[in-house]
Each structure stands twice: as structure tokens, then as C-alpha cells.
Design an enzyme around this catalytic site. Sequence first.
Site, PDB file in Angstrom:
ATOM      1  N   THR A  46       4.333  -5.497  -2.672  1.00 13.59           N
ATOM      2  CA  THR A  46       3.882  -5.266  -1.299  1.00 13.59           C
ATOM      3  C   THR A  46       4.789  -5.998  -0.315  1.00 13.59           C
ATOM      4  OG1 THR A  46       1.632  -5.198  -2.141  1.00 13.59           O
ATOM      5  CG2 THR A  46       1.888  -5.378   0.242  1.00 13.59           C
ATOM      6  N   ARG A 105      -6.070   4.970  -7.340  1.00 15.10           N
ATOM      7  CA  ARG A 105      -6.550   3.705  -6.788  1.00 15.10           C
ATOM      8  C   ARG A 105      -5.739   3.323  -5.547  1.00 15.10           C
ATOM      9  NH1 ARG A 105      -3.680  -1.339  -5.695  1.00 15.10           N
ATOM     10  NH2 ARG A 105      -5.187  -3.021  -5.802  1.00 15.10           N
ATOM     11  N   GLY A 147      -5.332  -0.006  -2.719  1.00 14.96           N
ATOM     12  CA  GLY A 147      -5.708  -1.400  -2.472  1.00 14.96           C
ATOM     13  C   GLY A 147      -5.979  -1.607  -0.999  1.00 14.96           C
ATOM     14  N   ASP A 148      -5.742  -2.815  -0.543  1.00 12.25           N
ATOM     15  CA  ASP A 148      -6.078  -3.136   0.844  1.00 12.25           C
ATOM     16  C   ASP A 148      -5.013  -2.700   1.843  1.00 12.25           C
ATOM     17  OD1 ASP A 148      -4.575  -5.287  -0.510  1.00 12.25           O
ATOM     18  OD2 ASP A 148      -4.502  -6.142   1.486  1.00 12.25           O
ATOM     19  N   THR A 187      -1.105  -9.546   1.202  1.00 16.95           N
ATOM     20  CA  THR A 187      -0.576  -9.157  -0.097  1.00 16.95           C
ATOM     21  C   THR A 187      -1.389  -9.828  -1.193  1.00 16.95           C
ATOM     22  OG1 THR A 187       1.381  -9.093  -1.515  1.00 16.95           O
ATOM     23  CG2 THR A 187       1.133 -11.027  -0.113  1.00 16.95           C
ATOM     24  N   GLY A 188      -1.590  -9.122  -2.276  1.00 18.51           N
ATOM     25  CA  GLY A 188      -2.355  -9.716  -3.373  1.00 18.51           C
ATOM     26  C   GLY A 188      -3.249  -8.700  -4.052  1.00 18.51           C
ATOM     27  N   GLY A 211      -5.736  -6.349  -4.093  1.00 15.79           N
ATOM     28  CA  GLY A 211      -6.293  -5.604  -2.973  1.00 15.79           C
ATOM     29  C   GLY A 211      -7.794  -5.432  -2.966  1.00 15.79           C
TER      30      GLY A 211
END
Lengths: 179, 134
Positions: free
Chosen positions: B1, B29, B31-32, B52-53, B55
Site C-alpha cells: 500500500t 476482498r 481492505g480499508d 496502511t496495514g 485493512g
Amino acid sequence: MNKFSIAIHGGAGTITPSSMTPDKEKAYKKALTDALSAGYTILAGGGDALDAVQQAVQLLEDCPLFNAGKGSVFTKEGKHEMDASIMCGKTLEAGAVAGVYNIKNPVKLARAIITHSDHVFLSGHGAEEFARKHRIAFEPEEYFFDALRYDQWREVRDSDRFMLDHTVEPETGEGKKFG
Amino acid sequence: TVGAVALDVKGNLAAATSTGGMTNKNFNRIGDTPVIGAGTYANNATCAVSCTGHGEYFIRAVVAYDVSCLMEYKGYSLQQACEHVVSDKLVKFGGEGGLIAIDTTGAVALPFNSAGMYRGYRKNNEEAVVAIYK
């Protein structure tokens, strides 16, 4: 002159601390510096924050070292499925895309959603159709391929496991940190 | 990301984030990153944030908007808001990762709770800082 500033992240990298070589570190830092400089130059010239963040992110997308655009990780199906978003603090306008394939710069598509639509969030084939309509660049699958990402995917593709950019080594716990 | 946040000379904030997601992800899928408020948020009244991480945790904790809310409703500084969300709230959720944020004064915060964070920032008339937090 009024204050301006910019910050960037290359996310959470694929390389665990023990595997970071001096050459790799140099390459990462150069890519980060280039993206930071591009955004900073726009701001220093009196340009808009929205343009600065888009330009910085586009350069990071174009660099295979990071998990976005070129160099994106592999999905279960062995493809590159990408997401992006952008938001303007002045107008609170936002654009976002999810689940798109073959878009060279997904953040550019997110920006186009702000500029050319009344929507905020487009996904999948519809988002790609929107991209074609607004002449957003596509690239073939090979463009997004990166050998390191492929090796990471090979390790887990026959399982139900998935991996974050930053992999915590389970036996040593290396990679776990607070800062 | 990857992501960026910026403050321009006119006092406008902006944030952007982009990602390829997680290796071996399935079922479309997300994520955030594309979720406004979770992974990306900007508001001239408070701050701009890019995350970032992991999500799923960022979505559940509505991380980016939460930083802005703490500044707007509780009067937290950018640093206080970021530290609270990343080092306290997100950790309780079990989520790993971090964010970059910038406020209307040009202050920058780069909190994280996991390794391998690649960061850079530059303020006007100051030298650029680029670092890999191993």
C-alpha cells in the site's frame, strides 16, 4: 509564504528486517525521495494539495517495489486486483475504486471519479468501463508482474493463507514493533 | 500500500491511498484503502490521513475519520489523536499497521505499530526526511 508540507508512505514493505540489503534500502529510499520531491515541487510552486498527493502516489504506483499499481501482489487467482482512493479536504469530495484490473494508475481513476461523476465509489468491471470512457491508461498483466511478489504468492497460493505487505516471521516474531 | 497527505499554501488538505491488497486474497476482498473514512480521509477543519496495514481492522475502527473526530470533537492535537488511534484503539482491535497524517499547521504524524514502514515527509524550507522503520 504560508506553510505547506507533504508526507508519504510506501506502506508496509514486503521485506522483513533481516532481508533488507543495502542495495534494496537504497532503491526504496530513492523511490520514496522521488515521490516526495514530485509532490513537494507541486506544493512549492503554489499547486494544489490534491494534485500533490495524486502525483506522489502515481509515482509510487509506477515503482515495482511497492504494493500498488506496478508490483501489486497476486490474488488467489494469480492476478493483480487493485484499490485506490483520494479525498479533498476543502470540498470533502472523494473518489474511490475497488477491485480493478490492469489500470496503470488506480489513483488517477479515483481522481477521475471526483472530476467526472457524481459518485464516490466505483468497483469492478463498472469502474474499468468508467476508466475506458475517460481514457485512463490500462496495462497488460505482464506490466504488473514482479518476481518477488510471485515468489511470495507461490508460498501460499495452495493454502487459505494470505499475507500482508509486511510479513511477521512467525518463529522469531521479527517484524513486530511499536513506534 | 502507498499513500500521501499534503497541505498546500492555500491551507487545503488532501489525502490519497492506493494498494494491491493482500497476497493470495480471494472473493474480491477489499481492505480499508478505498473506504473513505477508514483508510483515507481529508478535512480542512482537521487533518488529512492515509492508512496502511491490516485493512479489516482499519475498517472496523474507522481509523482515518476517527483521527479527524478526535481533533474536531475532543480538541486533540494531531499527534495525540494519531497516537490514541494507532497505539491504543487499533492495538485493542488487534490490528497492525499505521498511518501518515498532516494538519492545518503543516505538522506531520507517522505513527505505526508494526515493522517495515517506509516513510517520507518534507515541510517548506526544511530538508526532506526519508526513512525505513525496520
